[in-house]
Write an enzyme that holds these catalytic residues in place. Structure first.
Site, PDB file in Angstrom:
ATOM      1  N   ARG A  89       0.863  -1.178   0.000  1.00 40.67           N
ATOM      2  CA  ARG A  89       0.000   0.000   0.000  1.00 40.67           C
ATOM      3  C   ARG A  89       0.900   1.229   0.000  1.00 40.67           C
ATOM      4  NH1 ARG A  89      -2.131  -3.661   3.799  1.00 40.67           N
ATOM      5  NH2 ARG A  89      -4.235  -4.404   3.284  1.00 40.67           N
ATOM      6  N   LYS A 112      -2.360  -3.152   7.923  1.00 36.87           N
ATOM      7  CA  LYS A 112      -3.572  -2.794   8.659  1.00 36.87           C
ATOM      8  C   LYS A 112      -3.746  -3.714   9.862  1.00 36.87           C
ATOM      9  CE  LYS A 112      -6.225  -0.789   4.855  1.00 36.87           C
ATOM     10  NZ  LYS A 112      -7.482  -0.838   4.085  1.00 36.87           N
ATOM     11  N   HIS A 155      -3.489   3.438  -5.693  1.00 34.47           N
ATOM     12  CA  HIS A 155      -3.051   2.050  -5.538  1.00 34.47           C
ATOM     13  C   HIS A 155      -2.916   1.334  -6.883  1.00 34.47           C
ATOM     14  CE1 HIS A 155      -2.852   1.961  -1.265  1.00 34.47           C
ATOM     15  NE2 HIS A 155      -4.139   2.103  -1.062  1.00 34.47           N
ATOM     16  N   ARG A 206      -0.305  -1.348  -7.004  1.00 37.56           N
ATOM     17  CA  ARG A 206      -0.701  -2.479  -6.147  1.00 37.56           C
ATOM     18  C   ARG A 206      -1.694  -3.359  -6.908  1.00 37.56           C
ATOM     19  NH1 ARG A 206      -1.355  -4.290  -0.759  1.00 37.56           N
ATOM     20  NH2 ARG A 206      -3.484  -4.727  -0.094  1.00 37.56           N
ATOM     21  N   HIS A 258      -4.221  -9.204   2.697  1.00 37.35           N
ATOM     22  CA  HIS A 258      -5.672  -9.247   2.857  1.00 37.35           C
ATOM     23  C   HIS A 258      -6.047 -10.261   3.931  1.00 37.35           C
ATOM     24  CE1 HIS A 258      -6.541  -7.678  -1.497  1.00 37.35           C
ATOM     25  NE2 HIS A 258      -6.271  -6.708  -0.646  1.00 37.35           N
ATOM     26  N   TYR A 298      -9.481  -9.801  -8.133  1.00 35.92           N
ATOM     27  CA  TYR A 298      -8.465  -9.845  -9.191  1.00 35.92           C
ATOM     28  C   TYR A 298      -8.676 -11.009 -10.152  1.00 35.92           C
ATOM     29  CZ  TYR A 298      -6.330  -6.268  -6.398  1.00 35.92           C
ATOM     30  OH  TYR A 298      -6.120  -5.099  -5.707  1.00 35.92           O
TER      31      TYR A 298
END
Length: 297
Positions: free
Chosen positions: A147, A171, A243, A246, A269, A278
């Site tokens: 990120r 995160k 992003h 990414r 994730h 994706y």
């Protein structure tokens, strides 16, 4: 207790409990401050309002033209707030529990083709220290799928060019180790040797990619740099997102047959369903190729 004081209590405790980033907390704060302003204007309290009041607030926002995505984000923040107030006994119920989320359009993430990525990464003039930094950052971003916040805050102690890995605190304070590959490692090494000392100019900094003032670069500054290079590479800068590399990292991995769980791990994730977007990108690409090249497409 006053509405704003309750919101501050929630944010302070939720921040510590969930290990949220400052950007996420700031986003919650902006949304909940808007709710607080509306409550104060209508002489309502977080401790006594009901679901009808909340529906009125959200309805007014939609009438003012706020997008469904904005309303969904607001509702998410409100739900977390009222769950906290109920748990801590500031309320006897959770009025947000009966509210429905607005229907969101299904959107695929923006990404670049492999040729566009190549054009973008080859745009910086590596003879200039500042652009050598940008080259290394772009290469590392595409090689790792970090990120933007993770990239600009990357510290010396969390990177090993020799081993070719970066240690990322993502995160929720979750740690992951991501390989950077030979190309990115080469350009990071070049920057560390020839560009970084010039930018620091005798000052010290623990971030890998300092600004011209030897400080941590902001996300906004990096995003402006990306748009600058996109324009030079004849890429539609307005079609990009912060992003974009990414997304390109993940999409190109999936296109080349990478296992989805590996991509999930590299991206950091928590939920595989977040990564599955994706596969849709890859399917859309295959569909377009089929329509373009198959005789009966």
């Amino acid at each position: 207790m006053k509405n704003l004081a309750l919101i501050d209590l929630f944010l302070n405790e939720y921040w510590i409990e969930k290990g949220l980033s400052e950007n996420t907390v700031q986003s919650y704060r902006l949304d909940l401050t808007a709710l607080c302003d509306w409550l104060d204007k209508n002489d309502l309290s977080l401790e006594t309002l009901d679901a009808v009041d909340l529906q009125g607030f959200l309805g007014e926002r939609l009438e003012k033209g706020y997008k469904a995505t904005s309303t969904a984000r607001m509702l998410s923040a409100m739900r977390k707030l009222f769950q906290y107030l109920y748990r801590e006994k500031y309320r006897v119920d959770d009025p947000s529990a009966v509210l429905s989320s607005p229907k969101l359009p299904s959107r695929l993430p923006k990404y670049l083709t492999e040729q566009q990525v190549s054009d973008l990464l080859n745009t910086p003039n590596v003879e200039v220290p500042l652009e050598l930094r940008d080259k290394a950052m772009l290469e590392l971003l595409y090689a790792t799928g970090l990120r933007v916040t993770e990239l600009v805050s990357l510290t010396i102690e969390n990177m090993s060019v020799q081993q070719g890995v970066v240690r990322v605190i993502g995160k929720g304070n979750k740690e992951r180790i991501v390989p950077m590959g030979e190309e990115a490692a080469y350009w990071v090494r070049q920057f560390m040797l020839y560009g970084r000392p010039v930018l620091l100019n005798g000052q010290s900094s623990d971030v890998v990619f300092p600004s011209q003032r030897a400080q941590q670069m902001t996300r906004q500054t990096f995003w402006h740099r990306v748009k600058h290079y996109a324009i030079l590479a004849d890429i539609d800068a307005d079609a990009l997102s912060p992003h974009v590399l990414r997304h390109a990292f993940a999409t190109h991995l999936v296109n080349h047959g990478a296992d989805l769980r590996v991509v999930q791990m590299l991206l950091g994730h928590t939920d595989l369903s977040t990564t599955q977007i994706y596969t849709h990108v890859a399917k859309e690409r295959l569909k377009r190729l089929h329509e373009r090249f198959h005789p009966r497409g």
